[in-house]
Write an enzyme that holds these catalytic residues in place. Structure first.
Site, PDB file in Angstrom:
ATOM      1  N   GLU A  74     -18.901   1.781 -28.447  1.00 53.92           N
ATOM      2  CA  GLU A  74     -19.137   3.065 -27.776  1.00 53.92           C
ATOM      3  C   GLU A  74     -18.830   4.241 -28.703  1.00 53.92           C
ATOM      4  O   GLU A  74     -19.511   5.265 -28.664  1.00 53.92           O
ATOM      5  CB  GLU A  74     -18.310   3.126 -26.494  1.00 53.92           C
ATOM      6  CG  GLU A  74     -18.796   2.101 -25.481  1.00 53.92           C
ATOM      7  CD  GLU A  74     -17.933   2.036 -24.240  1.00 53.92           C
ATOM      8  OE1 GLU A  74     -18.361   2.569 -23.210  1.00 53.92           O
ATOM      9  OE2 GLU A  74     -16.822   1.461 -24.298  1.00 53.92           O
ATOM     10  N   GLU A 126     -17.479  -6.202 -21.494  1.00 54.12           N
ATOM     11  CA  GLU A 126     -16.686  -5.744 -20.346  1.00 54.12           C
ATOM     12  C   GLU A 126     -16.924  -6.523 -19.059  1.00 54.12           C
ATOM     13  O   GLU A 126     -16.010  -6.679 -18.242  1.00 54.12           O
ATOM     14  CB  GLU A 126     -16.938  -4.245 -20.099  1.00 54.12           C
ATOM     15  CG  GLU A 126     -16.259  -3.321 -21.097  1.00 54.12           C
ATOM     16  CD  GLU A 126     -17.009  -3.155 -22.404  1.00 54.12           C
ATOM     17  OE1 GLU A 126     -18.077  -3.792 -22.554  1.00 54.12           O
ATOM     18  OE2 GLU A 126     -16.549  -2.398 -23.273  1.00 54.12           O
TER      19      GLU A 126
END
Lengths: 267, 80
Positions: A125, A145
């Site tokens: 990210e 995730e």
């Protein structure tokens, strides 16, 4: 800009190029210490934006660019708090990291992530905030995730959706698999491939080229083609905080943190 | 088309070379985590090298439960 040497990252300025180097073992896990130093960095970055043309973000660790959020810290801190306080604490962390990442994302400088090895979760990210990703051929990208019962929380999905087709976004998010740099280059995620150990050199050469262009024109072009996906970023925090209260998350984090086998980074 | 044995031999050659383990100490049914002394991050490095060597993509969830070179070679062969 004054050079900065922190516990988790360092920054130096040379020839109109800022270099932010992550160096927190084992693999630049992003927790409260890294966040605090990133906040210091973006304040200094904004001050330096008048002089510098480009920012390079890289890692000096052999293991990789970053393995993402510090799950051990997240798990340990969460266990010490009542449920309501956990969510508030996570929300505060996410809002702070979004502010940092958004400032890097929308900086008038041209930003380059020079990545190698593990570029996972929050590390991926962070790379996605940059205008260009230059990847060592040995880099791997992954959003793991969902294995923890969560979605990426540092703005990754909105940024990936901004940059790529929905098919590859779904592939990465819904399978949790990692892809290599060659594949990432083929789908348009990576701008340039570098040989093993050469990503930073290639990024420096690219930054030198960027420095030849007019500052205002460069910043205008960037504003035009790279808007912040503000609504989706806000929605992401809400979804993450909602999911974080589910029991599956605590058990997923516990499994990861307490794992003694050799492969906690494998599904 | 490579045979399974050829794939296994190429994996062992690559692993021995990259992790500096004598080739003659590696065999098909060895646990590669133990034999190469690698952790999960290094296993990902091995995965990337194998993908490049064989020109395949090997999703890491396919490595779930895979610990020996033979099973690894079977997964790769299925994608060649």
């Amino acid at each position: 800009m004054k050079d900065f040497n922190g516990q988790t990252l360092s920054c130096r300025s040379q020839g109109g190029i800022l270099e932010l180097t992550l160096h927190r073992p084992a693999c630049n896990e992003i927790g409260s210490a890294t966040l605090a130093e990133m906040e210091r960095f973006v304040d200094a970055m904004d001050d330096a934006a008048g002089e510098a043309s480009a920012l390079i973000i890289c890692s000096s660790l052999k293991t990789g660019f970053s393995a993402g959020a510090d799950l051990r810290e997240l798990y340990t801190r969460s266990r010490e708090m009542p449920v309501e306080a956990r969510t508030a604490s996570v929300r505060d962390f996410l809002q702070r990291i979004h502010r940092v990442f958004n400032r890097i994302d929308s900086s008038p400088m041209t930003t380059v992530a020079a990545v190698h090895g593990v570029t996972f979760g929050g590390g991926f990210e962070l790379a996605l905030t940059c205008d260009l990703i230059i990847a060592d051929r040995m880099a791997r990208f992954c959003f793991p995730e969902l294995r923890l019962g969560l979605i990426p929380g540092f703005g990754g999905i909105p940024r990936l959706r901004r940059d790529l087709g929905n098919g590859i976004v779904r592939d990465l998010l819904l399978t949790g698999r990692s892809i290599n740099a060659v594949r990432a280059h083929a789908v348009g995620l990576v701008s340039q491939l570098a040989g093993e150990g050469e990503a930073l050199n290639v990024a420096r050469s690219t930054a030198a080229q960027i420095g030849k262009f007019d500052r205002a024109t460069r910043a205008t072009a960037k504003r035009f083609i790279k808007p912040l996906p503000v609504e989706q970023l806000t929605e992401e925090i809400e979804i993450f905080c909602r999911l974080f209260t589910e029991p599956a998350v605590e058990s997923g984090l516990r499994r990861f943190v307490e794992s003694t086998d050799a492969h906690p980074y494998l599904p | 088309m490579r045979t399974l044995e050829q794939v296994m031999d190429e994996i062992l050659d690559l692993a021995a070379n990259h992790f500096t383990v004598p080739r003659n100490e590696l065999s098909y049914d060895d646990d590669f985590f133990k034999k190469l002394g690698i952790d999960s991050l290094q296993a990902l490095d091995l995965l990337t090298r194998l993908e490049q060597r064989f020109g395949v993509e090997l999703p890491d969830y396919e490595l779930q439960g895979v610990t020996d070179f033979r099973a690894l070679a079977e997964r790769i062969k299925a994608r060649i």
